[in-house]
Write an enzyme that holds these catalytic residues in place. Structure first.
Site, short mmCIF file in Angstrom:
data_model
loop_
_atom_site.label_atom_id
_atom_site.label_comp_id
_atom_site.label_asym_id
_atom_site.label_seq_id
_atom_site.Cartn_x
_atom_site.Cartn_y
_atom_site.Cartn_z
N HIS A 1 36.52 19.12 55.15
CA HIS A 1 36.38 18.72 53.62
C HIS A 1 35.94 20.50 52.75
O HIS A 1 35.47 20.63 51.78
CB HIS A 1 35.84 18.18 52.48
CG HIS A 1 36.28 16.62 53.39
ND1 HIS A 1 37.66 15.56 53.01
CD2 HIS A 1 35.58 15.99 54.42
CE1 HIS A 1 37.32 15.04 53.56
NE2 HIS A 1 36.52 15.29 54.79
N SER B 1 39.46 49.11 46.12
CA SER B 1 40.35 48.86 45.01
C SER B 1 39.95 50.49 43.80
O SER B 1 39.04 51.17 43.70
CB SER B 1 39.47 47.90 43.84
OG SER B 1 39.73 47.72 42.52
N LYS C 1 34.52 47.19 44.80
CA LYS C 1 35.13 46.26 45.43
C LYS C 1 35.26 46.87 46.95
O LYS C 1 35.27 48.31 47.43
CB LYS C 1 36.61 46.20 45.10
CG LYS C 1 36.17 45.03 43.62
CD LYS C 1 36.11 44.14 44.06
CE LYS C 1 37.52 43.37 44.14
NZ LYS C 1 37.08 42.18 44.81
N GLU D 1 44.21 38.96 54.09
CA GLU D 1 44.88 37.99 53.28
C GLU D 1 46.30 38.29 54.08
O GLU D 1 47.13 37.73 53.32
CB GLU D 1 44.75 38.98 52.28
CG GLU D 1 42.90 38.57 51.18
CD GLU D 1 43.10 39.21 49.90
OE1 GLU D 1 43.16 39.06 48.92
OE2 GLU D 1 42.31 40.61 50.25
#
Ligand code: ARG
Length: 459
Positions: free
Chosen positions: A158, A279, A285, A292
């Site tokens: 979980h 970024s 960043k 992803e």
């Protein structure tokens, strides 16, 4: 009179430009060029062996095709969309090169058995490529698992901390998935092993061809037993896509974990700068875009699987032009799987894993709650009672953070002070040494086994 199309004889008009544009498939067919030429070489040799064309013609055809293949590989050939597909392009190129003998190549063959052949050859080849890339990622993961057989980290259910495991054990879970994926690809490849060549348009041919000869020359295990099925069957492509979809599901789950682990919140790993992105606006960043995109591309491959299933659904026997829609999904899925496997292998072999952060997270004493309950079970306490006792203790001691010998003694008389040792995550991991468990010795042994398996497969 010469028509742009090969079916010129019975037509009194040139094909409409719109028809040509709508029906041509040269863009996708480029992926099958080498397979198409290989198939034609085998076919020409067989035709000569059966006396259906002369040895001289066969020699000219084979030499011509080999030259075309070399030109293709050197980038000197562009497919002409006005010639509809790869088959007609190759035939036309051959005619330009060798003249008359080229007009005998299509004897006892249809583009229907030809394209069914090409797709099988293509997918057998691409399945082998995907399996090689898969093996390489698996070996990278095995190496990491071995290095981190003792790197304690929390295991989750979980997405809540559950029990201590090791990074090695966690990574090897993905290698088990990859091992099953590899079996699925191998199994799909087995069913690509029946040659459809000789099925003709749908009903075979009256000419005395030798289907076994072309099958053997092209590396098939046998010939498709029914000509209608041979030109209509795309099961092997669906199976490939199903294996690809399951593989991408696994890579997507791994991608998700890498995204999580590389957050500041987890801090379990860092991608090397060469495998991370920045970024355009926020100078600080550093993003895990590879992970992803792997996660996102699973969606594409699921789409490929569903697209082909829907194309095939309800098609009557035998060949239907709908089948031309089989190529984009399999080409895309093969490319996507190979690219995802390969970039993950690169990125993971360069990544840094932060054992200190994982150890700190695994030091949470609550991870030892089950081990405390098992301590009681060893001393004869029924598990349900032990579970309840430790549950109360968790509540009373802020998740075992304030547990000590006195608190243990109050909780149950079977607790001795040595029970506190069970809260050490290293010990907890060592103690779970049964088959499938996270004990370092187990993980090392399994990593070595899996590495062997994948090394043999070219990883
Ligand atoms: N481009 C076609 C395909 O991919 C090749 C076979 C065409 N056959 C035909 N009868 N039009 O399926």
């Amino acid at each position: 009179m010469s028509h742009a199309t090969p079916w010129g004889g019975r037509f009194s008009q040139e094909p409409a430009e719109a028809l040509l544009r709508f029906t041509e498939s040269t863009g996708q067919d480029a992926a099958l060029f080498v397979d198409d030429v290989r198939g034609s070489i085998a076919h020409a040799r067989m035709l000569a062996a059966r006396g259906l064309i002369s040895e001289d013609d066969a020699r000219a055809i084979v030499q011509g095709l080999e030259g075309i293949l070399a030109d293709w590989q050197a980038g000197r050939i562009q497919l002409d969309p006005r010639l509809e597909d790869v088959h007609m392009n190759v035939e036309r190129l051959l005619e330009q090169r060798i003249g008359e003998p080229a007009r005998r190549l299509h004897t006892a063959r249809s583009r229907n058995d030809q394209v069914a052949l090409d797709l099988r050859l293509f997918l057998r080849r691409r399945t082998a490529d995907v399996r090689r890339a898969l093996a390489r990622l698996a070996v990278v993961l095995c190496d990491l698992a071995e290095q981190h057989a003792e790197t304690v980290m929390p295991g989750y259910t979980h997405l809540q901390r559950a029990q201590a495991v090791t990074l090695g054990h966690h990574l090897l879970a993905y290698v088990e998935m990859l091992a099953r994926d590899d079996q699925r690809f191998a199994d799909a490849a087995r069913r690509m092993g029946q040659s459809p060549l000789g099925a003709g348009a749908l009903a075979g041919t009256s000419l005395p061809i030798d289907r076994e000869q072309t099958a053997a020359e092209l590396g098939f295990e046998g010939v498709a037993a029914n000509s209608l099925d041979a030109v209509a069957d795309r099961d092997f492509a669906v199976e490939f896509l199903a294996a690809a979809a399951i593989l991408m599901m696994h890579l997507s789950r791994l991608g998700e974990e890498l995204v999580l682990w590389s957050t500041q919140e987890f801090g379990f790993m860092t991608f090397s700068d060469a495998y991370a992105t920045g970024s355009s606006m926020m100078p600080q960043k550093k993003n895990p875009d590879i992970a992803e995109l792997v996660r996102g591309r699973a969606g594409r491959v699921y789409g490929d699987l569903v697209a082909l299933l829907v194309v095939l659904k309800g098609l009557p026997l035998s060949y239907n032009r709908d089948l031309q829609e089989d190529k984009p999904p399999v080409i895309d899925a093969a490319d996507t799987c190979e690219a995802c496997l390969s970039i993950l292998a690169d990125a993971l072999s360069q990544a840094q894993f932060h054992a200190d952060r994982m150890a700190a997270a695994a030091a949470d004493p609550a991870l030892g709650a089950t081990d405390l309950a098992e301590y009681l079970v060893e001393r004869g306490v029924p598990f349900r009672e032990a579970h309840h006792v430790v549950g109360r203790l968790v509540a009373e001691t802020d998740g075992l953070k304030r547990v000590d010998a006195a608190a243990l003694a109050r909780a149950h008389q079977a607790f001795g002070p040595d029970a506190l040792e069970r809260l050490d995550p290293r010990r907890a991991v060592q103690a779970r040494s049964l088959p499938g468990g996270p004990a370092p010795e187990r993980v090392r042994r399994r990593a070595a086994q899996l590495r062997e398996l994948f090394r043999a497969a070219g990883g």
